[in-house]
Write an enzyme that holds these catalytic residues in place. Structure first.
Site, PDB file in Angstrom:
ATOM      1  N   HIS A 130       5.808 -65.036 -35.843  1.00  0.00           N
ATOM      2  CA  HIS A 130       5.004 -64.094 -35.043  1.00  0.00           C
ATOM      3  C   HIS A 130       5.976 -63.177 -34.282  1.00  0.00           C
ATOM      4  CE1 HIS A 130       1.610 -62.404 -33.224  1.00  0.00           C
ATOM      5  NE2 HIS A 130       1.161 -63.393 -32.485  1.00  0.00           N
ATOM      6  N   GLN A 133       4.935 -60.926 -31.223  1.00  0.00           N
ATOM      7  CA  GLN A 133       4.685 -61.676 -29.995  1.00  0.00           C
ATOM      8  C   GLN A 133       5.981 -61.941 -29.241  1.00  0.00           C
ATOM      9  OE1 GLN A 133       1.643 -62.979 -28.639  1.00  0.00           O
ATOM     10  NE2 GLN A 133       3.081 -63.128 -26.949  1.00  0.00           N
ATOM     11  N   ASP A 221       2.617 -73.219 -26.622  1.00  0.00           N
ATOM     12  CA  ASP A 221       1.563 -72.599 -27.440  1.00  0.00           C
ATOM     13  C   ASP A 221       0.580 -73.706 -27.812  1.00  0.00           C
ATOM     14  OD1 ASP A 221       0.099 -70.852 -29.049  1.00  0.00           O
ATOM     15  OD2 ASP A 221       1.515 -70.897 -30.715  1.00  0.00           O
ATOM     16  N   CYS A 260       1.645 -67.300 -25.566  1.00  0.00           N
ATOM     17  CA  CYS A 260       1.177 -66.128 -26.327  1.00  0.00           C
ATOM     18  C   CYS A 260      -0.324 -65.926 -26.220  1.00  0.00           C
ATOM     19  CB  CYS A 260       1.607 -66.240 -27.784  1.00  0.00           C
ATOM     20  SG  CYS A 260       0.833 -67.613 -28.660  1.00  0.00           S
ATOM     21  N   ARG A 288       2.431 -56.638 -25.393  1.00  0.00           N
ATOM     22  CA  ARG A 288       2.215 -56.484 -26.843  1.00  0.00           C
ATOM     23  C   ARG A 288       1.978 -55.008 -27.171  1.00  0.00           C
ATOM     24  NH1 ARG A 288       0.184 -60.799 -29.778  1.00  0.00           N
ATOM     25  NH2 ARG A 288       0.507 -59.397 -31.546  1.00  0.00           N
TER      26      ARG A 288
HETATM   27  N1   CP Z   1      -1.119 -63.881 -29.178  1.00  0.00           N
HETATM   28  C1   CP Z   1      -1.863 -63.380 -30.171  1.00  0.00           C
HETATM   29  O1   CP Z   1      -1.360 -62.976 -31.233  1.00  0.00           O
HETATM   30  O2   CP Z   1      -3.191 -63.312 -29.900  1.00  0.00           O
HETATM   31  P1   CP Z   1      -4.363 -62.974 -30.931  1.00  0.00           P
HETATM   32  O3   CP Z   1      -4.481 -64.115 -31.892  1.00  0.00           O
HETATM   33  O4   CP Z   1      -5.572 -62.811 -30.063  1.00  0.00           O
HETATM   34  O5   CP Z   1      -4.015 -61.701 -31.670  1.00  0.00           O
HETATM   35  N1  NVA Z   2       0.386 -70.544 -33.091  1.00  0.00           N
HETATM   36  C1  NVA Z   2      -0.869 -69.839 -32.916  1.00  0.00           C
HETATM   37  C2  NVA Z   2      -0.627 -68.491 -32.337  1.00  0.00           C
HETATM   38  C3  NVA Z   2      -1.862 -67.676 -32.107  1.00  0.00           C
HETATM   39  C4  NVA Z   2      -1.564 -66.301 -31.583  1.00  0.00           C
HETATM   40  C5  NVA Z   2      -1.594 -69.737 -34.252  1.00  0.00           C
HETATM   41  O1  NVA Z   2      -0.947 -69.476 -35.271  1.00  0.00           O
HETATM   42  O2  NVA Z   2      -2.811 -69.942 -34.276  1.00  0.00           O
END
Ligand code: CP
Ligand code: NVA
Length: 303
Positions: A130, A133, A221, A260, A288
């Site tokens: 990600h 993020q 997270d 996040c 973001r």
């Molecule tokens: N942190 C993040 O990516 O949030 P969303 O899943 O809401 O996009």
């Molecule tokens: N680790 C989480 C992050 C969400 C923004 C997922 O992948 O669901």
């Protein structure tokens, strides 16, 4: 060379810092009139295979603020949902739009999109990473603590996609990254290998309290990422790694808490920490927007 943004370890530290510097500048000048419209006349598509609040809204608003036209495409509404290949989707969309952001179930899909497209591809979260993020997280740390170098960051909990990108960031920026998680939930080997090859300062810890000693930043997270099965086993193994007041008290007095989002109060973090004075999660979510504008400008060779 097309400037894709798939993983932090694909970019040089200089380019990552350039993007961060530009993001701070965009944040400062957001309300200046008249607005610069560096991407006027362009279109940027966003493909979603998974749910999103922050990524979807911050990209869409960011694209508009840069003067471009955003297209939100839900994978199931596209022929992609009926079996058209990623490769053919990439070839066709490359004829219409100037960049694509994709949130994908499998990392291989964004890689395939990048291989077959003739326009930049941005990773908006995959099962493996990600990067957008973590750029927002780094921007938040720079704002609050003034620097990234010489910091110690503690990651607590699942060894997931978000942690993999933190590992790449530790390699790029030289901060120490301590990871407190059970052996069953360690991060992806490829990200560790890239980072160790680049001289990253990484350490694994079983005891979260010892790992938290004097750290500058505490990050966690969800224990159940999109695509994971909810299971009692996960909860049992991850519950010793909850970020609570005792963990924050072991960190440095100036320590920040980052997440996040979306968060699950009472699971990976207590409400007292998430909603407490050391939490920077709302700035982190805002950032973001600014950092992704800078990423899009970098991908489209405007910075
Ligand atoms: N942190 C993040 O990516 O949030 P969303 O899943 O809401 O996009
Ligand atoms: N680790 C989480 C992050 C969400 C923004 C997922 O992948 O669901």
């Amino acid at each position: 060379m097309i400037r894709h943004f798939l993983d932090l370890h694909d970019l040089t530290s200089q380019n990552l810092q350039l993007i961060l510097n530009h993001a701070h500048q965009l944040k400062r000048s957001r309300n200046d009139a008249p607005h610069a419209m560096p991407l006027a006349g362009r279109s940027i598509a966003m493909i979603f295979e998974k749910n999103s609040t922050r990524t979807r809204v911050s990209f869409e608003v960011g694209i508009r603020e840069l003067g471009a036209n955003p297209l939100v495409l839900l994978a199931n509404d596209l022929q992609l949902g009926r079996g058209e290949t990623i490769a053919d989707t990439a070839r066709v969309l490359s004829r219409y739009v100037h960049a694509i952001m994709m949130r994908a179930t499998l990392h291989e899909k964004v890689e395939e999109l990048a291989r077959c497209a003739t326009i930049p591809i941005i990773n908006g979260l995959t099962d493996r990473s990600h990067p957008c993020q973590i750029m927002a997280d780094l921007m938040t740390i720079e704002e609050r603590l003034g620097t990234l170098a010489d910091l110690t960051v503690l990651w607590a909990g699942d060894g997931n996609n978000v942690l993999n990108s933190w590992i790449s960031a530790a390699a790029a920026f030289g901060f120490h990254l301590r990871m407190a998680n059970p052996p069953a939930f360690r991060p992806h080997q490829d990200y560790l290998k890239h980072a160790y090859d680049a001289g990253a300062k990484l350490s694994f810890h079983d005891d979260i309290m010892a790992a938290a000693k004097n750290v500058d930043v505490v990050v966690t997270d969800t224990w159940v990422s999109m695509g994971h099965e909810h299971s009692e086993m996960r909860r049992t193994l991850l519950s010793p790694y909850q970020v609570n007041d005792a963990v924050m008290q072991n960190a440095a007095p100036h320590a920040l808490f980052l997440h996040c989002l979306p968060a699950h109060r009472g699971e990976e973090v207590t409400a007292s920490v998430l909603d407490g004075t050391q939490s920077a999660v709302w700035d982190e979510a805002e950032n973001r927007l600014h950092v992704q504008k800078a990423i899009m400008l970098w991908c489209l060779e405007q910075i």
